[in-house]
Design a protein around this motif. Structure first.
Motif, PDB file in Angstrom:
ATOM      1  N   VAL A 263       0.818  -1.222   0.000  1.00  0.00           N
ATOM      2  CA  VAL A 263       0.000   0.000   0.000  1.00  0.00           C
ATOM      3  C   VAL A 263       0.856   1.279   0.000  1.00  0.00           C
ATOM      4  N   PRO A 264       1.877   1.386   0.871  1.00  0.00           N
ATOM      5  CA  PRO A 264       2.681   2.614   0.815  1.00  0.00           C
ATOM      6  C   PRO A 264       3.409   2.783  -0.535  1.00  0.00           C
ATOM      7  N   ALA A 265       3.845   1.683  -1.135  1.00  0.00           N
ATOM      8  CA  ALA A 265       4.543   1.786  -2.426  1.00  0.00           C
ATOM      9  C   ALA A 265       3.572   2.229  -3.525  1.00  0.00           C
ATOM     10  N   MET A 266       2.372   1.679  -3.503  1.00  0.00           N
ATOM     11  CA  MET A 266       1.361   2.084  -4.490  1.00  0.00           C
ATOM     12  C   MET A 266       0.971   3.544  -4.277  1.00  0.00           C
ATOM     13  N   THR A 309      -4.153   5.034  -2.946  1.00  0.00           N
ATOM     14  CA  THR A 309      -3.587   4.415  -4.146  1.00  0.00           C
ATOM     15  C   THR A 309      -4.383   4.750  -5.408  1.00  0.00           C
ATOM     16  N   LEU A 310      -5.382   5.620  -5.280  1.00  0.00           N
ATOM     17  CA  LEU A 310      -6.199   5.984  -6.453  1.00  0.00           C
ATOM     18  C   LEU A 310      -6.018   7.447  -6.821  1.00  0.00           C
ATOM     19  N   VAL A 311      -6.008   7.690  -8.120  1.00  0.00           N
ATOM     20  CA  VAL A 311      -5.949   9.051  -8.645  1.00  0.00           C
ATOM     21  C   VAL A 311      -7.093   9.174  -9.641  1.00  0.00           C
ATOM     22  N   ARG A 341      -1.433  -4.575  -9.883  1.00  0.00           N
ATOM     23  CA  ARG A 341      -1.329  -4.168 -11.293  1.00  0.00           C
ATOM     24  C   ARG A 341      -2.149  -2.896 -11.499  1.00  0.00           C
ATOM     25  N   SER A 342      -1.628  -1.954 -12.263  1.00  0.00           N
ATOM     26  CA  SER A 342      -2.334  -0.693 -12.495  1.00  0.00           C
ATOM     27  C   SER A 342      -3.544  -0.902 -13.396  1.00  0.00           C
ATOM     28  N   VAL A 374      -3.590   2.850  -8.997  1.00  0.00           N
ATOM     29  CA  VAL A 374      -2.157   2.793  -9.288  1.00  0.00           C
ATOM     30  C   VAL A 374      -1.533   1.564  -8.630  1.00  0.00           C
ATOM     31  N   GLY A 375      -0.760   0.829  -9.410  1.00  0.00           N
ATOM     32  CA  GLY A 375      -0.173  -0.425  -8.940  1.00  0.00           C
ATOM     33  C   GLY A 375       1.273  -0.290  -8.502  1.00  0.00           C
ATOM     34  N   LEU A 376       1.935  -1.433  -8.493  1.00  0.00           N
ATOM     35  CA  LEU A 376       3.299  -1.542  -7.958  1.00  0.00           C
ATOM     36  C   LEU A 376       4.374  -1.468  -9.031  1.00  0.00           C
TER      37      LEU A 376
END
Ligand SMILES: *Cc1c(COP(=O)(O)O)cnc(C)c1O
Length: 406
Positions: A263-266, A309-311, A341-342, A374-376
């Motif tokens: 989660v923090p990376a995404m 994690t969403l834009v 995955r994005s 947004v993914g990893l």
């Protein structure tokens, strides 16, 4: 009502709630069993009398599911948790277990599509009055909660426009009206927002999203006070049967092990992508909770430990949005979210099609709006793909140079 584990999230996500069998296995055992046997008839009788505490049937409880529930409760800081087959089973069970004919529910308008259907269409069929309010309008909440109310349901940040609602303010008004506050915390995840610390009574998740986060299984969870979970929710779950499969609980336990890494990376990728998109001429507007141009930035910084994690962003119109999406080579078109995955979604023609043009307009979902989960992936590769999509959106050409299909 929030309870604290002695461990930090990254640690408890690996260890909390584990119960080793005599074989001493490293990973949690998967108890893929529908039922359980008794030593003798007396033990069966004692169990059904409630005098002996043991597993009876996996619709009521299962050791692998219970491990998942203990780990989720510790992560959330909740007294108790029950897992369900899907996120919608979690939401519908929480509401149906709590409400009865003649009751009243007040909900924020910007809800996940199926949650909106439950409040607008299903509950009124059972004689439950439902009222929607614009989640950011304090006066509307105060007015709607000016009379006795049994339940408040809200989602923050909301789908897909990422409105951030003031949990403390709404919980105070709701409690004064006698309501239990149910928060759908999917977009924030248990790592970035703790609704119970801000006054919520019940938190629900679709574990299908970040908690699995790898596109494998469906799941849901309801968290809250021990008494409400055991006396109000458990009889409903036990007798109506939206139980989580032990196999899915086991997969979700594997998902939890890496949640504090994913989660923090995404979210870091998402913040960088939001800043990139805001500087592009094709992009009319960007919504990301912690950006300076977000209408509730101050509240987001106070209430959340990150923007998520969403834009969401707006292109000129549907044609530009479709050209953009069709030109992407790395980022998938999918209505799912929270995956490693994005994925991009065009809400107006998919997730929010059924609510109709008028309701979409009220929520600010124009035909140019795109939701990006947004993914990893390496953010440089994501930015390259976005540039490809934006070129196609502005040129009216797909990334491969052919006319985009419409
Ligand atoms: C996906 C989702 C749900 C429903 O969850 P399922 O696991 O698909 O049933 C509910 N609320 C929100 C905010 C969601 O994103």
């Amino acid at each position: 009502m929030s309870t604290k584990s002695p461990f930090h999230p990254a640690t408890l996500l690996l260890h909390e709630g584990s119960e080793r069998t005599p074989f001493g296995e490293t990973s949690e055992a998967m108890f893929l069993t529908s039922g359980f046997v008794y030593d003798d008839a007396e033990q069966a009788e004692a169990t059904f009398l409630g005098q002996a505490q043991r597993y009876q049937y996996s619709r009521f409880g299962n050791p692998t599911v219970a491990t998942f529930e203990r780990r989720m409760a510790a992560l959330e800081g909740a007294e108790a948790c029950r897992a369900t087959a899907t996120g919608m089973a979690a939401v519908s069970s929480a509401l149906l277990a709590h409400l009865k004919t003649g009751d009243r529910i007040v909900a924020s308008r910007a809800l996940f599509g199926s949650c909106h259907w439950i409040v607008s269409t299903l509950l009124p069929r059972y004689g439950i009055e439902s009222v929607f309010v614009d989640g950011g309008d304090h006066a509307a909440w105060a007015e709607a909660l000016g009379k006795p109310t049994q339940c408040v349901l809200l989602e923050t940040p909301s789908n897909p426009m990422l409105d951030v609602l003031d949990l403390r303010m709404i919980a105070d008004l709701a409690h004064a009206a006698g309501a239990v506050v149910v928060v759908d915390n999917v977009f924030a995840t248990p790592l970035l927002q703790k609704p119970l610390e801000l006054g919520a009574d019940v938190v629900v998740y679709s574990c299908t999203k970040h908690i699995d986060g790898q596109g494998r299984v469906l799941g849901g969870a309801v968290l809250g006070r021990k008494q409400w979970i055991e006396d109000t929710l458990q009889p409903f779950l036990r007798n109506t049967g939206p139980a989580m499969s032990p196999f899915n609980a086991w997969v979700l336990l594997k998902g939890l092990e890496t949640l504090a890494l994913r989660v923090p990376a995404m979210a870091r990728n998402a913040a960088e992508i939001a800043d990139f998109l805001a500087g592009q001429p094709e992009v009319a507007r960007v919504w990301y909770p912690t950006r300076a141009d977000h209408p509730q930035q101050a509240l987001s910084l106070r209430q959340m430990q990150g923007g998520g994690t969403l834009v969401t962003f707006a292109l000129a119109d549907k044609t530009a949005a479709f050209r953009f999406m069709n030109a992407l080579e790395l980022i998938a078109i999918s209505n799912n979210l929270g995956d490693s995955r994005s994925m991009v979604t065009h809400p107006a023609t998919t997730t929010h099609m059924k609510i109709g043009a008028e309701e979409r307009a009220a929520l600010g979902i124009t035909d140019g709006v795109i939701r990006f989960s947004v993914g990893l992936e390496d953010v440089r590769d994501l930015l390259d793909d976005l540039r490809r999509g934006l070129r196609a959106a502005s040129a009216g050409l797909s990334g491969t140079g052919e006319l985009a299909a419409e």
